[in-house]
Design an enzyme around this catalytic site. Sequence first.
Site, PDB file in Angstrom:
ATOM      1  N   ILE A  53      31.795  13.236  75.150  1.00 38.17           N
ATOM      2  CA  ILE A  53      31.146  14.553  75.023  1.00 38.17           C
ATOM      3  C   ILE A  53      32.140  15.708  75.174  1.00 38.17           C
ATOM      4  O   ILE A  53      31.799  16.850  74.893  1.00 38.17           O
ATOM      5  CB  ILE A  53      29.941  14.756  75.994  1.00 38.17           C
ATOM      6  CG1 ILE A  53      30.401  15.107  77.405  1.00 38.17           C
ATOM      7  CG2 ILE A  53      28.985  13.576  75.973  1.00 38.17           C
ATOM      8  CD1 ILE A  53      29.273  15.752  78.222  1.00 38.17           C
ATOM      9  N   LYS A  54      33.357  15.439  75.602  1.00 38.21           N
ATOM     10  CA  LYS A  54      34.302  16.534  75.882  1.00 38.21           C
ATOM     11  C   LYS A  54      34.859  17.139  74.586  1.00 38.21           C
ATOM     12  O   LYS A  54      34.754  16.547  73.515  1.00 38.21           O
ATOM     13  CB  LYS A  54      35.421  16.023  76.796  1.00 38.21           C
ATOM     14  CG  LYS A  54      34.897  15.398  78.103  1.00 38.21           C
ATOM     15  CD  LYS A  54      34.213  16.389  79.035  1.00 38.21           C
ATOM     16  CE  LYS A  54      33.199  15.783  79.990  1.00 38.21           C
ATOM     17  NZ  LYS A  54      33.703  14.976  81.081  1.00 38.21           N
ATOM     18  N   ASN A  55      35.499  18.298  74.697  1.00 39.96           N
ATOM     19  CA  ASN A  55      35.948  19.032  73.495  1.00 39.96           C
ATOM     20  C   ASN A  55      36.966  18.251  72.685  1.00 39.96           C
ATOM     21  O   ASN A  55      37.061  18.422  71.478  1.00 39.96           O
ATOM     22  CB  ASN A  55      36.542  20.383  73.908  1.00 39.96           C
ATOM     23  CG  ASN A  55      35.492  21.327  74.444  1.00 39.96           C
ATOM     24  OD1 ASN A  55      34.561  20.893  75.125  1.00 39.96           O
ATOM     25  ND2 ASN A  55      35.624  22.602  74.147  1.00 39.96           N
TER      26      ASN A  55
END
Length: 383
Positions: free
Chosen positions: A182-184
Amino acid sequence: MRKEFLPFSRPSITEADIAAVADVLRSGWITSGPQNAAFEEQFCRYVGSKSAVALSSATAGMHLALMAAGIGPGDEVITPSMTWVSTVNLITLCGARPVFADIERDTLMISARTVQDLISARTRLIIPVHFAGAPVDMHPLRRLAERHGIAIIEDAAHAAGSAYRGDLVGAHGTAIFSFHPIKNLTCAEGGMLCSDDPAFCERIRSLRFHGLGVDAYDRRRQGRSPQAEVQEPGFKYNLPDVLAALGLQQLHRLDALNARRAQLAALYREQLADIDEIRPLAVPGYPHRHAWHLFVIRLDIERAGMDRDAFMQALKDRNIGSGIHFRAVHRQKYYRETLKPAPDHLPHTEWNSERICSLPLFPDMHAEDVADVTAAIKDILAS
Ligand SMILES: *Cc1c(COP(=O)(O)O)cnc(C)c1O
């Protein structure tokens, strides 16, 4: 209503990403090697740090950082309760005591103001969390820590590409990034510890691979010399090249991915502005660049006449996913039972913990998806 479910997050994976991973699979060297080394070098250069170590997760990085900082029984570590559980678990597993600082109500971040009264003779470390892509107000916090001789390790899991007063998060001090899906920036699972203390990084590098001081790739490159010996017992927290190759590809696109997130966030802010029951987080007043990791709103549960969980269910009924970042850690079973927090402990953390909800935000979303979400919210609040 939407025909297809809109998840609250989805990784952005291109054909070039897939090709880079496939190349590694065909190369004959799939664990930590040249891709890992290139990812470390280029990430280090990107944030402007002195040194960077790639790891199997941010949690692994935090574990090693706590060890390398010598945190143990009798020590206190100040961190927010509004964080991911991993940090508090690790502090506890090290035998130290987590001391929770309350957050600023509208940014969900700790500050020198919320930390200062918690410092005791046992305080060894502060772990601030850059939240949702916005940076913590670091200058006052660093001054406070320096005055008391306390170390800082930044949880930068949300902050790949965030900047504070002109410098990227990770450029100063020690910061740990996460590359969870889910991280950038994602490489499926992975993390990076950046530090301006090269000796600290070398210790992490050794602890990452059994405490040998070198890893399998170094041994291959350097033949049998130096013969690796255990310098101190370590772990197995290295990042394989299959994953590092994906991270490297994503790093090249990070600024573009974050710019797209910022566009989508601007649409949300515009479209939600006149809905009284919905209160997005405030953006900090100090100079910064926001990475828009999450779009967090708070539901005015009194005005809406429904609680947050009912609101999330109503979104789901309309084919829209959402998340909670985070449920206050001190209210979760183990910590409730062992720390026995008072009912009015951390008022801003608890107020937000009951009201926050993360709306869908990921680079491959379209403007129409944002419009679907805001239309669904209006529909829920009107019914
Ligand atoms: C995701 C996250 C972590 C943990 O990252 P992993 O790579 O999954 O170990 C830590 N802190 C925060 C605030 C996070 O959001």
